[in-house]
Design a protein around this motif. Structure first.
Motif, PDB file in Angstrom:
ATOM      1  N   GLU A  37       0.818  -1.226   0.000  1.00  0.00           N
ATOM      2  CA  GLU A  37       0.000   0.000   0.000  1.00  0.00           C
ATOM      3  C   GLU A  37       0.848   1.271   0.000  1.00  0.00           C
ATOM      4  O   GLU A  37       0.438   2.306  -0.530  1.00  0.00           O
ATOM      5  CB  GLU A  37      -0.909  -0.021   1.246  1.00  0.00           C
ATOM      6  CG  GLU A  37      -2.143   0.835   1.149  1.00  0.00           C
ATOM      7  CD  GLU A  37      -3.207   0.477   2.219  1.00  0.00           C
ATOM      8  OE1 GLU A  37      -3.021  -0.485   2.991  1.00  0.00           O
ATOM      9  OE2 GLU A  37      -4.207   1.198   2.253  1.00  0.00           O
ATOM     10  N   TYR A  38       2.066   1.198   0.570  1.00  0.00           N
ATOM     11  CA  TYR A  38       2.852   2.434   0.767  1.00  0.00           C
ATOM     12  C   TYR A  38       4.223   2.398   0.111  1.00  0.00           C
ATOM     13  O   TYR A  38       5.000   3.328   0.235  1.00  0.00           O
ATOM     14  CB  TYR A  38       2.927   2.752   2.273  1.00  0.00           C
ATOM     15  CG  TYR A  38       1.553   3.032   2.829  1.00  0.00           C
ATOM     16  CD1 TYR A  38       0.847   2.048   3.538  1.00  0.00           C
ATOM     17  CD2 TYR A  38       0.911   4.225   2.548  1.00  0.00           C
ATOM     18  CE1 TYR A  38      -0.450   2.285   3.981  1.00  0.00           C
ATOM     19  CE2 TYR A  38      -0.383   4.472   2.996  1.00  0.00           C
ATOM     20  CZ  TYR A  38      -1.057   3.496   3.700  1.00  0.00           C
ATOM     21  OH  TYR A  38      -2.350   3.725   4.121  1.00  0.00           O
ATOM     22  N   GLY A  39       4.520   1.329  -0.606  1.00  0.00           N
ATOM     23  CA  GLY A  39       5.801   1.271  -1.308  1.00  0.00           C
ATOM     24  C   GLY A  39       5.986   2.421  -2.284  1.00  0.00           C
ATOM     25  O   GLY A  39       7.095   2.912  -2.471  1.00  0.00           O
ATOM     26  N   LYS A  40       4.879   2.900  -2.848  1.00  0.00           N
ATOM     27  CA  LYS A  40       4.985   3.986  -3.847  1.00  0.00           C
ATOM     28  C   LYS A  40       5.453   5.308  -3.215  1.00  0.00           C
ATOM     29  O   LYS A  40       5.854   6.227  -3.909  1.00  0.00           O
ATOM     30  CB  LYS A  40       3.651   4.204  -4.571  1.00  0.00           C
ATOM     31  CG  LYS A  40       2.462   4.565  -3.704  1.00  0.00           C
ATOM     32  CD  LYS A  40       1.248   4.863  -4.604  1.00  0.00           C
ATOM     33  CE  LYS A  40      -0.035   5.032  -3.816  1.00  0.00           C
ATOM     34  NZ  LYS A  40      -0.707   3.748  -3.541  1.00  0.00           N
ATOM     35  N   TYR A  41       5.389   5.388  -1.885  1.00  0.00           N
ATOM     36  CA  TYR A  41       5.861   6.604  -1.183  1.00  0.00           C
ATOM     37  C   TYR A  41       7.293   6.429  -0.674  1.00  0.00           C
ATOM     38  O   TYR A  41       7.750   7.148   0.210  1.00  0.00           O
ATOM     39  CB  TYR A  41       4.927   6.906  -0.009  1.00  0.00           C
ATOM     40  CG  TYR A  41       3.486   7.167  -0.422  1.00  0.00           C
ATOM     41  CD1 TYR A  41       2.491   6.216  -0.145  1.00  0.00           C
ATOM     42  CD2 TYR A  41       3.137   8.320  -1.109  1.00  0.00           C
ATOM     43  CE1 TYR A  41       1.174   6.436  -0.532  1.00  0.00           C
ATOM     44  CE2 TYR A  41       1.820   8.552  -1.496  1.00  0.00           C
ATOM     45  CZ  TYR A  41       0.842   7.606  -1.208  1.00  0.00           C
ATOM     46  OH  TYR A  41      -0.463   7.817  -1.590  1.00  0.00           O
ATOM     47  N   ASN A  42       8.002   5.454  -1.215  1.00  0.00           N
ATOM     48  CA  ASN A  42       9.370   5.164  -0.778  1.00  0.00           C
ATOM     49  C   ASN A  42       9.409   4.746   0.694  1.00  0.00           C
ATOM     50  O   ASN A  42      10.299   5.136   1.468  1.00  0.00           O
ATOM     51  CB  ASN A  42      10.308   6.371  -1.021  1.00  0.00           C
ATOM     52  CG  ASN A  42      11.775   6.011  -0.808  1.00  0.00           C
ATOM     53  OD1 ASN A  42      12.163   4.851  -0.986  1.00  0.00           O
ATOM     54  ND2 ASN A  42      12.565   6.988  -0.380  1.00  0.00           N
ATOM     55  N   ILE A  43       8.355   4.012   1.096  1.00  0.00           N
ATOM     56  CA  ILE A  43       8.335   3.425   2.442  1.00  0.00           C
ATOM     57  C   ILE A  43       8.574   1.923   2.279  1.00  0.00           C
ATOM     58  O   ILE A  43       7.861   1.259   1.506  1.00  0.00           O
ATOM     59  CB  ILE A  43       6.995   3.682   3.161  1.00  0.00           C
ATOM     60  CG1 ILE A  43       6.837   5.183   3.452  1.00  0.00           C
ATOM     61  CG2 ILE A  43       6.895   2.859   4.458  1.00  0.00           C
ATOM     62  CD1 ILE A  43       5.457   5.568   3.981  1.00  0.00           C
ATOM     63  N   GLN A  44       9.589   1.433   2.952  1.00  0.00           N
ATOM     64  CA  GLN A  44       9.855  -0.019   2.927  1.00  0.00           C
ATOM     65  C   GLN A  44       9.409  -0.612   4.254  1.00  0.00           C
ATOM     66  O   GLN A  44       9.802  -0.105   5.317  1.00  0.00           O
ATOM     67  CB  GLN A  44      11.327  -0.321   2.685  1.00  0.00           C
ATOM     68  CG  GLN A  44      11.853   0.053   1.288  1.00  0.00           C
ATOM     69  CD  GLN A  44      12.248   1.510   1.177  1.00  0.00           C
ATOM     70  OE1 GLN A  44      12.968   2.030   2.023  1.00  0.00           O
ATOM     71  NE2 GLN A  44      11.749   2.190   0.159  1.00  0.00           N
TER      72      GLN A  44
END
Ligand code: NAP
Ligand code: GCO
Length: 266
Positions: A177-184
């Protein structure tokens, strides 16, 4: 600058939940040695004070707060306080956890719910609280402390296994859900580690012999030993650093080989 800078946490704010001692304390210590500013919480002031002294004894100036990670209002208020007093959380380690070793048919629903609340609901609550600021900042690292029980069951740990199995999938869903925000968002799955949580499984018998479970784990582990909290420090720094920016949704098992091994023939 050399490649090793990719493993530096300099300038980062790292929050490790339940980190007055045990695995969380070791991970937070490794982060401090890698340049991060350390934030930790525990469930009462006595534990927070114990943790602050332990960090200070290692030369680490940590920021300690009392917070029950299952209390959403308290967690949200703490995030605001951390952002005001320390800075935006760059690295979150959902480490706080409990276990109740009770045969399932003897476990009350309330006991089952309590384990799920701390070990699964709380990582949801805390992750949800820090992600918005990570999005604004353009990066973030979330590391969930999973378990062998994210993959395996055993007698008396039904609630814990259900929680840790769920935590594996929550890890993968935050990634999705949040990989696109550069969150790993990744997990660490420790094997059997010598901490207060596993002390009952390692107690010497009255005749001085090893606890049967202790012998069982030695036979199940290719490394033929229990893990130490220090075994988790390197993997935790890797997953918190820029060196792992393309690693996402992964559960890194740090188990001495248990999951790969059928076990030593008796
Ligand atoms: P531990 O020694 O029991 O430490 C857990 C910490 O979390 C304690 O400081 C505990 O405080 C705190 N905590 C518990 N409930 C909390 C809550 N509601 N709010 C805030 N803090 C809370 O455990 P550990 O062995 O270091 O394990 C740490 C994590 O690794 C846990 O998630 C555990 O499931 C996981 N793990 C452990 C092993 C192992 O072999 N030890 C292996 C795999 C995974 P209290 O002292 O008040 O309980
Ligand atoms: C148990 C242990 C395990 C470890 C750990 C293994 O009772 O089996 O407490 O659950 O804590 O989770 O990875």
């Amino acid at each position: 600058m050399g490649f090793e800078q990719n493993f530096s946490l300099k300038g980062k704010v790292a929050w490790v939940t339940g980190a007055s001692y045990g695995i969380g304390f070791a991970i937070a210590s490794a982060y401090a040695e890698s340049g991060a500013t350390i934030v930790f919480n525990d469930i009462n002031q006595e534990l927070v004070d114990k943790g602050l002294k332990a960090y200070a004894d290692k030369g680490i100036k940590a920021h300690g707060y009392v917070c029950d990670v299952t209390d959403e209002a308290a967690v949200n208020a703490l995030v605001e306080k951390i952002e005001k007093e320390v800075g935006v959380v760059d690295i979150l380690v959902n480490n706080a956890g409990i276990i109740r070793r009770i045969p399932m048919t003897e476990m009350s629903a309330a006991e089952f719910r309590k384990v799920i609340d701390v070990d699964l609901n709380a990582p949801f609550i805390v992750s949800k609280a820090v992600i918005p600021s990570m999005i604004k900042k353009g990066h973030g690292k979330i590391i969930n402390i999973c378990s062998m029980m994210s993959e395996l069951g055993r007698e008396t740990v039904s609630a814990y296994a259900a929680a840790k199995g769920g935590l594996k999938m929550l890890t993968r869903n935050i990634c999705s859900e949040y990989g696109k925000y550069n969150i790993q968002c990744n997990g660490i799955g420790p094997g059997y580690i010598a901490t207060p949580q596993t002390a009952p499984l390692r107690e010497r018998q009255p005749d001085g012999s090893r606890h049967p479970f202790d012998s069982f784990i030695i036979a199940k582990t290719p490394a033929e030993r229990w893990g130490e909290t220090s075994d988790l420090m390197g993997p935790a720094v890797f997953l918190a650093s820029d060196a792992s920016n393309f690693v996402n949704g992964h559960i890194l098992y740090v188990d001495g080989g248990i999951l790969a091994y059928i076990g030593k023939q008796p």
